[in-house]
Design a protein around this motif. Structure first.
Motif, PDB file in Angstrom:
ATOM      1  N   TYR A 162     -17.046  18.276 -37.167  1.00  0.00           N
ATOM      2  CA  TYR A 162     -17.365  18.946 -35.747  1.00  0.00           C
ATOM      3  C   TYR A 162     -16.221  19.086 -34.975  1.00  0.00           C
ATOM      4  O   TYR A 162     -15.210  18.448 -35.052  1.00  0.00           O
ATOM      5  CB  TYR A 162     -18.111  18.179 -35.139  1.00  0.00           C
ATOM      6  N   LEU A 163     -16.191  20.547 -34.458  1.00  0.00           N
ATOM      7  CA  LEU A 163     -15.124  20.732 -33.344  1.00  0.00           C
ATOM      8  C   LEU A 163     -15.870  20.507 -31.965  1.00  0.00           C
ATOM      9  O   LEU A 163     -16.965  21.113 -31.741  1.00  0.00           O
ATOM     10  CB  LEU A 163     -14.762  22.192 -33.347  1.00  0.00           C
ATOM     11  N   ILE A 164     -15.298  19.759 -31.137  1.00  0.00           N
ATOM     12  CA  ILE A 164     -15.958  19.384 -29.840  1.00  0.00           C
ATOM     13  C   ILE A 164     -14.812  20.074 -28.862  1.00  0.00           C
ATOM     14  O   ILE A 164     -13.879  19.774 -28.882  1.00  0.00           O
ATOM     15  CB  ILE A 164     -15.912  18.005 -29.687  1.00  0.00           C
ATOM     16  N   HIS A 165     -15.521  21.173 -28.125  1.00  0.00           N
ATOM     17  CA  HIS A 165     -14.578  21.733 -27.208  1.00  0.00           C
ATOM     18  C   HIS A 165     -15.214  22.031 -25.771  1.00  0.00           C
ATOM     19  O   HIS A 165     -16.417  22.192 -25.495  1.00  0.00           O
ATOM     20  CB  HIS A 165     -14.135  23.074 -27.760  1.00  0.00           C
ATOM     21  N   ASN A 176     -19.721  21.671 -32.355  1.00  0.00           N
ATOM     22  CA  ASN A 176     -19.858  22.864 -33.281  1.00  0.00           C
ATOM     23  C   ASN A 176     -19.600  22.321 -34.569  1.00  0.00           C
ATOM     24  O   ASN A 176     -18.611  21.671 -34.980  1.00  0.00           O
ATOM     25  CB  ASN A 176     -18.705  23.850 -32.866  1.00  0.00           C
ATOM     26  N   GLN A 177     -20.549  22.537 -35.307  1.00  0.00           N
ATOM     27  CA  GLN A 177     -20.318  21.885 -36.742  1.00  0.00           C
ATOM     28  C   GLN A 177     -19.387  22.858 -37.417  1.00  0.00           C
ATOM     29  O   GLN A 177     -19.424  24.074 -37.403  1.00  0.00           O
ATOM     30  CB  GLN A 177     -21.481  22.018 -37.481  1.00  0.00           C
ATOM     31  N   ASN A 187     -22.369  28.524 -36.976  1.00  0.00           N
ATOM     32  CA  ASN A 187     -23.072  28.676 -35.816  1.00  0.00           C
ATOM     33  C   ASN A 187     -24.219  27.635 -35.648  1.00  0.00           C
ATOM     34  O   ASN A 187     -25.086  27.720 -34.875  1.00  0.00           O
ATOM     35  CB  ASN A 187     -24.034  30.208 -36.068  1.00  0.00           C
ATOM     36  N   GLN A 188     -23.905  26.718 -36.138  1.00  0.00           N
ATOM     37  CA  GLN A 188     -24.558  25.227 -35.559  1.00  0.00           C
ATOM     38  C   GLN A 188     -24.100  24.535 -34.701  1.00  0.00           C
ATOM     39  O   GLN A 188     -22.757  24.200 -34.768  1.00  0.00           O
ATOM     40  CB  GLN A 188     -24.980  24.275 -36.756  1.00  0.00           C
ATOM     41  N   TYR A 189     -24.387  24.654 -33.220  1.00  0.00           N
ATOM     42  CA  TYR A 189     -23.543  24.178 -32.237  1.00  0.00           C
ATOM     43  C   TYR A 189     -24.723  23.718 -31.252  1.00  0.00           C
ATOM     44  O   TYR A 189     -25.762  24.245 -31.130  1.00  0.00           O
ATOM     45  CB  TYR A 189     -22.671  24.767 -31.478  1.00  0.00           C
ATOM     46  N   ILE A 190     -24.111  22.652 -30.376  1.00  0.00           N
ATOM     47  CA  ILE A 190     -25.056  22.420 -29.109  1.00  0.00           C
ATOM     48  C   ILE A 190     -24.204  22.283 -27.876  1.00  0.00           C
ATOM     49  O   ILE A 190     -22.892  22.186 -28.080  1.00  0.00           O
ATOM     50  CB  ILE A 190     -25.786  20.933 -29.213  1.00  0.00           C
ATOM     51  N   ARG A 191     -24.894  22.503 -26.712  1.00  0.00           N
ATOM     52  CA  ARG A 191     -24.017  22.583 -25.351  1.00  0.00           C
ATOM     53  C   ARG A 191     -24.530  21.197 -24.756  1.00  0.00           C
ATOM     54  O   ARG A 191     -25.635  21.099 -24.617  1.00  0.00           O
ATOM     55  CB  ARG A 191     -24.425  23.687 -24.637  1.00  0.00           C
ATOM     56  N   ILE A 192     -23.609  20.418 -24.325  1.00  0.00           N
ATOM     57  CA  ILE A 192     -24.039  19.252 -23.643  1.00  0.00           C
ATOM     58  C   ILE A 192     -23.078  19.030 -22.360  1.00  0.00           C
ATOM     59  O   ILE A 192     -22.183  19.796 -21.993  1.00  0.00           O
ATOM     60  CB  ILE A 192     -23.819  17.907 -24.614  1.00  0.00           C
TER      61      ILE A 192
END
Ligand code: DGJ
Length: 309
Positions: A162-165, A176-177, A187-192
């Protein structure tokens, strides 16, 4: 291992590896970090504290004991007078991290590449057949069209990475995976932490849980760290608060996190790896490595003058 003062490599030179990360491969630790060299610029009229040093590449040091660090090489070189290049000395490179891809047998480095004023906000990627490099730069992206500033990468036990940005002008963190070869985002990602303005992400796993440490967004000045816990990287993240305890916990002991290294992960023993920025003289920034303990959902980082054995 020291926690204050100047850390030197086995040749007696200052260790120049800021915003770094560590790869543990076949019994050797490889420490990658930003080479901060030269006079600090202060850019006028910017929203963020605009102290910068020109991109000077990414360094790599190796160690078997986390105490004695041998300078290996410049793992990724900056380019000179090539303003088209992301790696040009007129720009900045920050927070490099490296993971190993078992399938492609390649080492993959991700980093924050940017203009001096942080308006470019891209994540760059480079690969190598050897842990220490040299790395071959593949290019950079705005993951799924979103800006990417402070970042890290995390590789799970099952090989997913995962890329965490920090994104949306540093307001929201994205997880983001990465693709199977780790060289692009899916395109698999989440917003936290929406609207929470967090920076300096560092992700790790303990047992079946995932932990994400971040800092607040106060330029180069230290602030309180905070962390969140989840059952999966793309799952529901539960905010937990400040993992630091005791005097100076409100400034993360005058530091900002960059990485968490498992030491005895089964027993919840980790190393919290952080930078002590010297904002008006960035090349004279220092490091702080502290023992970190995890029990269930609780992370404790306490001041200690000694690094665990
Ligand atoms: C703190 C960040 O975490 C650094 O990587 C850098 O982006 C500075 N802020 C810039 O102000």
């Amino acid at each position: 291992m020291l926690q204050a003062g100047v850390w030197k490599d086995t040749d007696g030179n200052f260790i120049n590896a800021h915003g770094g990360g560590i790869l543990h491969h076949q019994g050797v630790y490889y420490w990658f970090g930003e080479i901060k060299k030269g006079k600090t610029w202060l850019l006028p009229d910017q929203k963020m504290e605009c102290y910068r040093v020109p991109a000077s590449g990414i360094s790599c040091y190796s160690s078997k004991d986390l105490k004695n660090w041998k300078f290996e090489k410049i793992a990724l070189s900056a380019t000179v007078s090539d303003t088209e290049s992301d790696l040009d000395t007129s720009k900045v490179i920050e927070r490099p991290k490296v993971i190993y891809n078992q399938k492609t047998k390649q080492f993959v480095m991700w980093m924050h590449v940017d203009y001096k004023d942080y308006s470019y906000a891209h994540a760059g990627v480079a690969v190598s057949d050897n842990p220490a490099g040299p790395y071959r730069y593949l290019g950079s992206v705005k993951p799924n069209g979103q800006d990417s500033r402070d970042m890290t990468i995390f590789k799970d036990d099952n090989g997913s990475a995962y890329l965490i940005h920090a994104s949306e002008d540093n307001n929201t963190m994205y997880i983001n995976q990465l693709s199977n070869d780790y060289c692009s985002v899916t395109n698999q990602y989440i917003r936290i932490s929406e609207g929470k303005r967090r920076e300096a992400p560092a992700m790790f796993k303990f047992g079946k849980k995932y932990y994400l440490l971040t800092s607040a967004c106060t330029g180069w000045s230290p602030n309180a760290a905070s962390y969140a816990v989840s059952d999966s990287p793309l799952g529901d993240w539960k905010p937990m608060g400040n993992p630091c305890i005791g005097p100076f916990s409100e400034t993360t002991f005058s530091s900002q996190g960059t990485f968490v290294l498992p030491i005895n992960a089964k027993n919840g023993k980790f190393l919290f790896i952080a930078d002590r920025w010297n904002k008006t003289d960035l090349e004279n920034s220092r490091y702080l490595w502290l023992p970190m303990e995890v029990k269930g959902d609780i992370i404790n980082i306490t001041w200690s003058a000694k690094v665990p054995d």
